[in-house]
Write a protein that holds these residues in place. Sequence first.
Motif, PDB file in Angstrom:
ATOM      1  N   UNK A 193     -15.331   1.277  15.053  1.00 45.84           N
ATOM      2  CA  UNK A 193     -14.840   0.929  16.386  1.00 45.84           C
ATOM      3  C   UNK A 193     -15.879   0.253  17.267  1.00 45.84           C
ATOM      4  N   UNK A 194     -17.171   0.577  17.064  1.00 44.70           N
ATOM      5  CA  UNK A 194     -18.205  -0.041  17.888  1.00 44.70           C
ATOM      6  C   UNK A 194     -18.246  -1.553  17.722  1.00 44.70           C
ATOM      7  N   UNK A 195     -18.250  -1.994  16.469  1.00 42.85           N
ATOM      8  CA  UNK A 195     -18.271  -3.433  16.194  1.00 42.85           C
ATOM      9  C   UNK A 195     -17.011  -4.099  16.728  1.00 42.85           C
ATOM     10  N   UNK A 196     -15.898  -3.407  16.591  1.00 44.80           N
ATOM     11  CA  UNK A 196     -14.632  -3.984  17.057  1.00 44.80           C
ATOM     12  C   UNK A 196     -14.598  -4.082  18.578  1.00 44.80           C
ATOM     13  N   UNK A 197     -15.131  -3.082  19.279  1.00 49.37           N
ATOM     14  CA  UNK A 197     -15.142  -3.128  20.743  1.00 49.37           C
ATOM     15  C   UNK A 197     -16.014  -4.267  21.267  1.00 49.37           C
ATOM     16  N   UNK A 198     -17.137  -4.525  20.596  1.00 50.02           N
ATOM     17  CA  UNK A 198     -17.981  -5.659  20.985  1.00 50.02           C
ATOM     18  C   UNK A 198     -17.211  -6.972  20.830  1.00 50.02           C
TER      19      UNK A 198
ATOM     20  N   UNK B  63       0.839  -1.196   0.000  1.00 48.14           N
ATOM     21  CA  UNK B  63       0.000   0.000   0.000  1.00 48.14           C
ATOM     22  C   UNK B  63       0.879   1.254   0.000  1.00 48.14           C
ATOM     23  N   UNK B  64       0.590   2.220  -0.890  1.00 47.36           N
ATOM     24  CA  UNK B  64       1.396   3.444  -0.921  1.00 47.36           C
ATOM     25  C   UNK B  64       1.337   4.243   0.375  1.00 47.36           C
ATOM     26  N   UNK B  65       0.226   4.135   1.112  1.00 46.12           N
ATOM     27  CA  UNK B  65       0.070   4.840   2.380  1.00 46.12           C
ATOM     28  C   UNK B  65      -0.857   4.034   3.267  1.00 46.12           C
ATOM     29  N   UNK B  66      -0.907   4.403   4.544  1.00 41.02           N
ATOM     30  CA  UNK B  66      -1.792   3.689   5.468  1.00 41.02           C
ATOM     31  C   UNK B  66      -3.247   3.833   5.042  1.00 41.02           C
ATOM     32  N   UNK B  67      -3.606   5.012   4.544  1.00 38.97           N
ATOM     33  CA  UNK B  67      -4.987   5.261   4.135  1.00 38.97           C
ATOM     34  C   UNK B  67      -5.396   4.431   2.916  1.00 38.97           C
ATOM     35  N   UNK B  68      -4.416   4.048   2.114  1.00 41.48           N
ATOM     36  CA  UNK B  68      -4.721   3.296   0.896  1.00 41.48           C
ATOM     37  C   UNK B  68      -4.604   1.781   1.076  1.00 41.48           C
ATOM     38  N   UNK B  69      -4.415   1.329   2.310  1.00 38.77           N
ATOM     39  CA  UNK B  69      -4.342  -0.103   2.578  1.00 38.77           C
ATOM     40  C   UNK B  69      -5.688  -0.758   2.275  1.00 38.77           C
ATOM     41  N   UNK B  70      -5.660  -1.920   1.653  1.00 39.88           N
ATOM     42  CA  UNK B  70      -6.875  -2.656   1.326  1.00 39.88           C
ATOM     43  C   UNK B  70      -7.325  -3.428   2.570  1.00 39.88           C
ATOM     44  N   UNK B  71      -7.979  -2.734   3.489  1.00 39.08           N
ATOM     45  CA  UNK B  71      -8.374  -3.342   4.750  1.00 39.08           C
ATOM     46  C   UNK B  71      -9.418  -4.448   4.589  1.00 39.08           C
ATOM     47  N   UNK B  72     -10.374  -4.360   3.661  1.00 37.54           N
ATOM     48  CA  UNK B  72     -11.276  -5.510   3.465  1.00 37.54           C
ATOM     49  C   UNK B  72     -10.516  -6.797   3.104  1.00 37.54           C
TER      50      UNK B  72
ATOM     51  N   UNK C 261      -8.517  -5.391  15.077  1.00 36.77           N
ATOM     52  CA  UNK C 261      -8.049  -4.121  14.511  1.00 36.77           C
ATOM     53  C   UNK C 261      -8.602  -3.935  13.101  1.00 36.77           C
ATOM     54  N   UNK C 262      -8.556  -5.012  12.308  1.00 41.09           N
ATOM     55  CA  UNK C 262      -9.081  -4.932  10.938  1.00 41.09           C
ATOM     56  C   UNK C 262     -10.587  -4.701  10.946  1.00 41.09           C
TER      57      UNK C 262
ATOM     58  N   UNK D 147      -5.081  -4.326  25.861  1.00 40.62           N
ATOM     59  CA  UNK D 147      -5.465  -3.022  26.422  1.00 40.62           C
ATOM     60  C   UNK D 147      -5.085  -1.890  25.461  1.00 40.62           C
ATOM     61  N   UNK D 148      -4.002  -2.053  24.710  1.00 38.31           N
ATOM     62  CA  UNK D 148      -3.618  -1.033  23.735  1.00 38.31           C
ATOM     63  C   UNK D 148      -4.628  -0.975  22.595  1.00 38.31           C
ATOM     64  N   UNK D 149      -5.098  -2.135  22.137  1.00 35.34           N
ATOM     65  CA  UNK D 149      -6.120  -2.158  21.082  1.00 35.34           C
ATOM     66  C   UNK D 149      -7.413  -1.540  21.589  1.00 35.34           C
ATOM     67  N   UNK D 150      -7.799  -1.854  22.838  1.00 41.07           N
ATOM     68  CA  UNK D 150      -9.007  -1.253  23.395  1.00 41.07           C
ATOM     69  C   UNK D 150      -8.864   0.272  23.451  1.00 41.07           C
ATOM     70  N   UNK D 151      -7.695   0.745  23.854  1.00 37.03           N
ATOM     71  CA  UNK D 151      -7.468   2.186  23.927  1.00 37.03           C
ATOM     72  C   UNK D 151      -7.601   2.825  22.551  1.00 37.03           C
ATOM     73  N   UNK D 152      -7.007   2.182  21.544  1.00 34.59           N
ATOM     74  CA  UNK D 152      -7.079   2.716  20.177  1.00 34.59           C
ATOM     75  C   UNK D 152      -8.524   2.800  19.705  1.00 34.59           C
ATOM     76  N   UNK D 153      -9.294   1.758  19.958  1.00 34.89           N
ATOM     77  CA  UNK D 153     -10.690   1.745  19.504  1.00 34.89           C
ATOM     78  C   UNK D 153     -11.530   2.773  20.257  1.00 34.89           C
TER      79      UNK D 153
END
Length: 408
Positions: free
Chosen positions: A336-341, A295-304, A328-329, A359-365
Amino acid sequence: MTPRVEDLLRDLAPEVLGALVRRYGRFDACEDAVQEALLDAAGQWPSGLPDNPRGWLITVAARRLVDHVRTERARRRRESAGTPQALLLARPADADHDRDDSLALVFLCCHPALSDPSRVALTLRAVGGLTTAQIAAAFLVPESTMAQRISRAKQTIRGTGFGALSPADRADRLRAVLHVLYLVFSEGHTTTGGADLTTPALSDEAIRLTRWLADLLPDDPEVAGLLALMLLTDARRPARTAPDGGVVPLAEQDRTRWDRDLVAEGVALISRTLPRGRVGPYQLQAAIAAVHTEAPSAQETDWPQVLALYDLLELVAPNPMTALNRVVAVGVVHGPGAALELLAEIGRDKRLADHHRLHAVRAHLLDQAGDHAAASAAYRDAARRATSAPERRYLTDRANRLGTTGPP
């Protein structure tokens, strides 16, 4: 000693040890004899290499071993022709110089009777050629502690030879080998303790040994997958730390600092490997790493695509850390709501409950969801649990920034 001689000795050491262990069986005595032969070579070879360096080392190491056995026999006054020492002395010292037992040696170092720490230590010592002091320094333990670990490992497999393995046993042993190499690389990529984020010597050694294993097993897709994963991950090493040694997360890294040669090699390797049909966890992790590095940048990452690969990885080889990475994905793709659940569900796993990354992932979300006070508290929880000083500093800094000024 010249770099050429040093590299040659390092490459030949496991072959020589493998030859002696196959012939004589006694791993501990053979390893000592090989070390003495390597010292002899280090003193003599700079002035001129022998015609057959491998054969020279095998012959010298075998003579050293026989000398030790004779001394031991004399000391213990065991003169009977039926003793193990006499049988050892009766074996030829110069047969089968061309046979390569390197793979069998790696399998022996990863014997099922050994724990993971012992497998790692013994593999780095016997196959990697690292000294006890180097291994101890890499894992931040006293040299005496590491020496005891290696000694116990040798004693555990003493008398164990290279007996034929069934296909199932061979597959199990290979999985153990790959796991050991993965552990070595992971410790080098992000140390579990100490003042530095990385231990490059361990990462480099893991890559070297995995390249070597790939040469021995060129048709094994998981060996290729592990090598690709290491290359793609290690390519980001130059951008992972700030000038002051602080952590730079993936999304904030300067991608121009990534090693593009390693990226190209890793992408090409996993692209050739995946179509072979038998997909395993290392190949899938390498594919995920390839999506990030291409990916050229973080924003252009193919997250799906990243999420789809994690879905498949959870089916192939479910484990708590894979589940956490998948969260995270999910957060990027579904919010973030779906990820926190989802995080609340996997947080019930006792293996993860006290891990700083959860705990770091929870903080990020929570930060992404706009709850900055809760995110700050979660970052502090993560910092308290982190054992690496750079990670603690990073997590504490995130907590402070959110606690005092809101979102950074």
